[in-house]
Motif scaffolding. Sequence first.
Motif, mmCIF file in Angstrom:
data_model
loop_
_atom_site.group_PDB
_atom_site.id
_atom_site.type_symbol
_atom_site.label_atom_id
_atom_site.label_comp_id
_atom_site.label_asym_id
_atom_site.label_seq_id
_atom_site.Cartn_x
_atom_site.Cartn_y
_atom_site.Cartn_z
ATOM 1 N N PRO A 139 35.245 47.761 53.781
ATOM 2 C CA PRO A 139 35.159 48.774 52.525
ATOM 3 C C PRO A 139 33.787 49.285 52.086
ATOM 4 O O PRO A 139 32.803 48.345 52.581
ATOM 5 C CB PRO A 139 35.467 47.698 51.278
ATOM 6 N N ARG A 140 33.533 50.223 51.403
ATOM 7 C CA ARG A 140 32.203 51.153 51.407
ATOM 8 C C ARG A 140 31.200 49.852 50.464
ATOM 9 O O ARG A 140 30.303 49.936 50.904
ATOM 10 C CB ARG A 140 32.447 52.325 50.502
ATOM 11 N N TRP A 141 31.867 49.023 49.648
ATOM 12 C CA TRP A 141 30.953 48.283 48.923
ATOM 13 C C TRP A 141 30.303 47.259 49.786
ATOM 14 O O TRP A 141 29.172 46.893 49.563
ATOM 15 C CB TRP A 141 31.835 47.535 47.782
ATOM 16 N N THR B 261 36.107 50.360 47.276
ATOM 17 C CA THR B 261 37.040 49.457 47.980
ATOM 18 C C THR B 261 37.758 50.287 49.239
ATOM 19 O O THR B 261 38.388 49.429 49.984
ATOM 20 C CB THR B 261 37.995 49.019 46.886
ATOM 21 N N GLU B 262 37.555 51.510 49.083
ATOM 22 C CA GLU B 262 38.304 51.903 50.380
ATOM 23 C C GLU B 262 37.630 51.631 51.740
ATOM 24 O O GLU B 262 36.594 51.484 51.807
ATOM 25 C CB GLU B 262 38.324 53.567 50.470
ATOM 26 N N GLU B 263 38.406 51.079 52.659
ATOM 27 C CA GLU B 263 38.055 50.856 53.899
ATOM 28 C C GLU B 263 37.961 51.879 54.795
ATOM 29 O O GLU B 263 38.623 52.878 54.652
ATOM 30 C CB GLU B 263 39.036 49.840 54.730
ATOM 31 N N SER C 50 34.135 56.014 42.502
ATOM 32 C CA SER C 50 35.263 55.308 41.688
ATOM 33 C C SER C 50 35.669 53.843 42.275
ATOM 34 O O SER C 50 35.212 53.609 43.533
ATOM 35 C CB SER C 50 36.700 56.223 41.852
ATOM 36 N N GLU C 51 36.199 53.088 41.558
ATOM 37 C CA GLU C 51 36.716 51.814 42.135
ATOM 38 C C GLU C 51 37.347 51.932 43.630
ATOM 39 O O GLU C 51 37.333 51.347 44.333
ATOM 40 C CB GLU C 51 37.470 51.193 41.247
ATOM 41 N N ASP C 52 38.335 52.984 43.822
ATOM 42 C CA ASP C 52 38.902 53.272 44.877
ATOM 43 C C ASP C 52 38.146 53.547 45.845
ATOM 44 O O ASP C 52 38.246 53.244 46.987
ATOM 45 C CB ASP C 52 40.098 54.343 44.697
ATOM 46 N N GLU C 53 36.988 54.275 45.713
ATOM 47 C CA GLU C 53 36.231 54.714 46.583
ATOM 48 C C GLU C 53 35.239 53.586 47.185
ATOM 49 O O GLU C 53 34.902 53.248 48.280
ATOM 50 C CB GLU C 53 35.155 56.106 46.188
#
Length: 164
Positions: A122-124, A101-103, A96-99
């Motif tokens: 962040p994961r990205w 961008t989650e640090e 998800s977008e939250d996953e």
Amino acid sequence: MLAQTDYSAWATRLVLDVCSQLTPEQLDSELGASHSSVLRTLRHIHDGERVWLRRLIEVDNVRLPPGPAPEHSFELIVQSWPELWRGYREWIEAASEDELTEEISTLLPSTVLAGGAELRVPRWQIVLHAVNHSTFHRGQIITMLRSLGVTPPATDLTFYCLTL
């Protein structure tokens, strides 16, 4: 991010195809690059992609493994790499977008930074780091292939875009 990981997989496949034509002596020849040989550099790239994918999936496993990459054979690397590429694709498609961008916090071994350190990104950024890391070391392999008198494949992003 799928475009970047798909590009990286495509470029690595091209390099592996050319490297499959090398003799065992050529694969492991000391050529003075950062990981000294084509095979050791391929192991390093493969291990980096494996470790960072595991870090994305296993949220509670915050410590990166210390030490050098496992000394897998060229054949094992060629055989197992598509599984890593599928793993990145599946993880990105499901995230998800939250996953994305989650640090997350990762403890780097002291072999990466003297004394070790905590990396919090962040994961990205982990995905893009894995792609960039692979691109950097594929470039070294291209140079090693030239020093062996082998014509390297064209792995530039422009050539990938022409295949789409």
